[in-house]
Scaffold this motif. Structure first.
Motif, mmCIF file in Angstrom:
data_model
loop_
_atom_site.group_PDB
_atom_site.id
_atom_site.type_symbol
_atom_site.label_atom_id
_atom_site.label_comp_id
_atom_site.label_asym_id
_atom_site.label_seq_id
_atom_site.Cartn_x
_atom_site.Cartn_y
_atom_site.Cartn_z
ATOM 1 N N VAL A 170 0.812 -1.224 0.000
ATOM 2 C CA VAL A 170 0.000 0.000 0.000
ATOM 3 C C VAL A 170 0.839 1.265 0.000
ATOM 4 C CG1 VAL A 170 -1.936 -1.120 1.142
ATOM 5 C CG2 VAL A 170 -0.191 -0.024 2.539
ATOM 6 N N GLY A 171 2.129 1.154 0.299
ATOM 7 C CA GLY A 171 2.977 2.344 0.345
ATOM 8 C C GLY A 171 2.874 3.059 1.678
ATOM 9 N N PRO A 172 3.711 4.073 1.899
ATOM 10 C CA PRO A 172 3.710 4.795 3.172
ATOM 11 C C PRO A 172 2.368 5.475 3.449
ATOM 12 C CG PRO A 172 5.645 5.340 1.860
ATOM 13 C CD PRO A 172 4.732 4.585 0.962
ATOM 14 N N GLN A 173 1.899 5.372 4.679
ATOM 15 C CA GLN A 173 0.630 5.977 5.073
ATOM 16 C C GLN A 173 0.896 7.086 6.096
ATOM 17 O OE1 GLN A 173 -2.481 4.728 3.565
ATOM 18 N NE2 GLN A 173 -0.759 4.033 2.317
ATOM 19 N N TYR A 174 0.880 8.322 5.629
ATOM 20 C CA TYR A 174 1.156 9.479 6.480
ATOM 21 C C TYR A 174 -0.115 9.966 7.167
ATOM 22 C CZ TYR A 174 5.814 10.200 4.431
ATOM 23 O OH TYR A 174 7.119 10.063 4.039
ATOM 24 N N LYS A 202 0.752 22.441 6.143
ATOM 25 C CA LYS A 202 0.157 21.106 6.166
ATOM 26 C C LYS A 202 1.258 20.086 5.930
ATOM 27 C CE LYS A 202 -3.433 18.207 4.072
ATOM 28 N NZ LYS A 202 -4.477 18.123 3.008
ATOM 29 N N VAL A 203 1.404 19.154 6.860
ATOM 30 C CA VAL A 203 2.455 18.147 6.769
ATOM 31 C C VAL A 203 1.849 16.753 6.915
ATOM 32 C CG1 VAL A 203 4.184 19.713 7.742
ATOM 33 C CG2 VAL A 203 2.959 18.132 9.258
ATOM 34 N N GLY A 204 2.606 15.766 6.473
ATOM 35 C CA GLY A 204 2.275 14.374 6.735
ATOM 36 C C GLY A 204 3.337 13.799 7.655
ATOM 37 N N ILE A 205 2.912 13.007 8.629
ATOM 38 C CA ILE A 205 3.862 12.429 9.587
ATOM 39 C C ILE A 205 3.747 10.905 9.536
ATOM 40 C CG2 ILE A 205 4.467 12.201 12.023
ATOM 41 C CD1 ILE A 205 3.613 15.079 12.413
ATOM 42 N N LEU A 206 4.897 10.264 9.367
ATOM 43 C CA LEU A 206 4.975 8.811 9.328
ATOM 44 C C LEU A 206 5.890 8.364 10.454
ATOM 45 C CD1 LEU A 206 4.308 6.173 7.697
ATOM 46 C CD2 LEU A 206 6.453 6.566 6.471
ATOM 47 N N LYS A 207 5.297 7.810 11.510
ATOM 48 C CA LYS A 207 6.091 7.406 12.675
ATOM 49 C C LYS A 207 6.933 6.176 12.345
ATOM 50 C CE LYS A 207 4.682 10.438 15.753
ATOM 51 N NZ LYS A 207 3.867 10.028 16.904
ATOM 52 N N SER A 208 8.127 6.144 12.910
ATOM 53 C CA SER A 208 9.055 5.052 12.673
ATOM 54 C C SER A 208 8.740 3.868 13.577
ATOM 55 C CB SER A 208 10.482 5.528 12.945
ATOM 56 O OG SER A 208 11.385 4.457 12.908
ATOM 57 N N ASN A 209 9.051 2.669 13.036
ATOM 58 C CA ASN A 209 8.974 1.487 13.902
ATOM 59 C C ASN A 209 10.362 1.115 14.413
ATOM 60 O OD1 ASN A 209 10.201 0.467 11.588
ATOM 61 N ND2 ASN A 209 9.099 -1.487 11.655
ATOM 62 N N HIS A 210 11.330 2.063 14.177
ATOM 63 C CA HIS A 210 12.733 1.871 14.564
ATOM 64 C C HIS A 210 13.333 0.689 13.822
ATOM 65 C CE1 HIS A 210 11.776 4.811 17.540
ATOM 66 N NE2 HIS A 210 11.065 3.980 18.277
#
Length: 258
Positions: free
Chosen positions: A165-169, A250-258
């Motif tokens: 699905v690709g990155p989900q911000y 307006k920004v999109g944020i994609l949290k890391s899973n480390h």
């Protein structure tokens, strides 16, 4: 856009890539033929698209999913509409039976085989598995040589595009005094400007997948800022200014899973 005007929107570090993009469109126009690139970062694709438009060509991108960040680009002399299969992208699923995979371990282990980063697109990690978009021509090599990610042995299979699905911000609105990288990080990570500045100086921050060292580095629409142990921030657009003169972004944020 002409060569003079590019100085207003290109960073010094992007000049070399800009020249390669110019050479690419010159070849397309001279040969009247299309050219397929390896995977490009969002900023690189923006540059290629702009140069192609300036030179009377077209650039179309695809990365294996509708929401992909890293794209392969077709640069074309006319309005040909390539299909998904024309981009020669294969989705590989890496599976382990022990422990969890991380984005860093997956990417690092692929690069450890000697594969160029440009041959690798987006990586989507799902606990004990990961889906990786790659250029089709490196699949046989990876099937032979990519056998481990981090400390975990992996098995590889080719998967279908509907599994990716690709990155989900997550979209947010933030308020900034200026479009500086430390101000953006502070607002999105809920850090002080000092802590954001220290992260940049420590080497924990990259801009469009290239490490930056200046906390006052300017940022703008389309830029992706990666912060180690936090995730990624993508600038969508500037909405306007508040009554106090602060910028509403307006920004999109994609949290890391480390």
């Amino acid at each position: 856009m002409n060569d003079t005007s590019t100085q207003g929107w290109l960073r010094p570090s992007e000049q070399s890539f800009y020249r390669r993009a110019t050479d690419l469109t010159a070849w397309v126009r001279r040969e009247m033929n299309w050219k397929l690139t390896d995977f490009l970062s969002p900023r690189e694709f923006q540059i290629v698209e702009s140069v192609a438009r300036r030179d009377g060509c077209l650039a179309v991108g695809y990365g294996g999913a509708a929401a992909s960040e890293r794209l392969r680009a077709y640069v074309m002399p006319d309005d040909w509409q390539p299909q998904k299969e024309d981009f020669n992208i294969t989705l590989l699923q890496a599976q382990t039976l022990e422990g969890e995979l991380s984005h860093g371990a997956v990417l690092g282990s692929i690069l450890g085989t000697g594969i160029d980063r440009r041959k690798i697109g987006d990586i989507e990690v799902r606990e004990q598995s990961a889906i990786v978009a790659v250029c089709q021509d490196i699949v046989p090599f990876l099937q032979t040589h990519w056998v481990q990610a981090g400390r975990h042995a992996i098995s590889l299979t080719v998967t279908l595009d509907d599994a990716f699905v690709g990155p989900q911000y997550d979209d947010e609105l933030v308020s900034l005094a200026s479009l500086r990288i430390d101000a953006l990080i502070g607002a999105c990570c809920h850090w002080s400007r000092t802590k954001a500045k220290e992260a940049v100086e420590r080497g924990d921050v990259s801009l469009n997948f290239t490490e930056v060292s200046n906390a006052d580095e300017p940022v703008g629409t389309g830029d992706i800022v990666s912060v180690r142990h936090f995730g990624r921030i993508r600038i969508h657009e500037t909405i306007g200014e508040s009554k106090k003169g602060r910028l509403r972004i307006k920004v999109g944020i994609l949290k890391s899973n480390h």
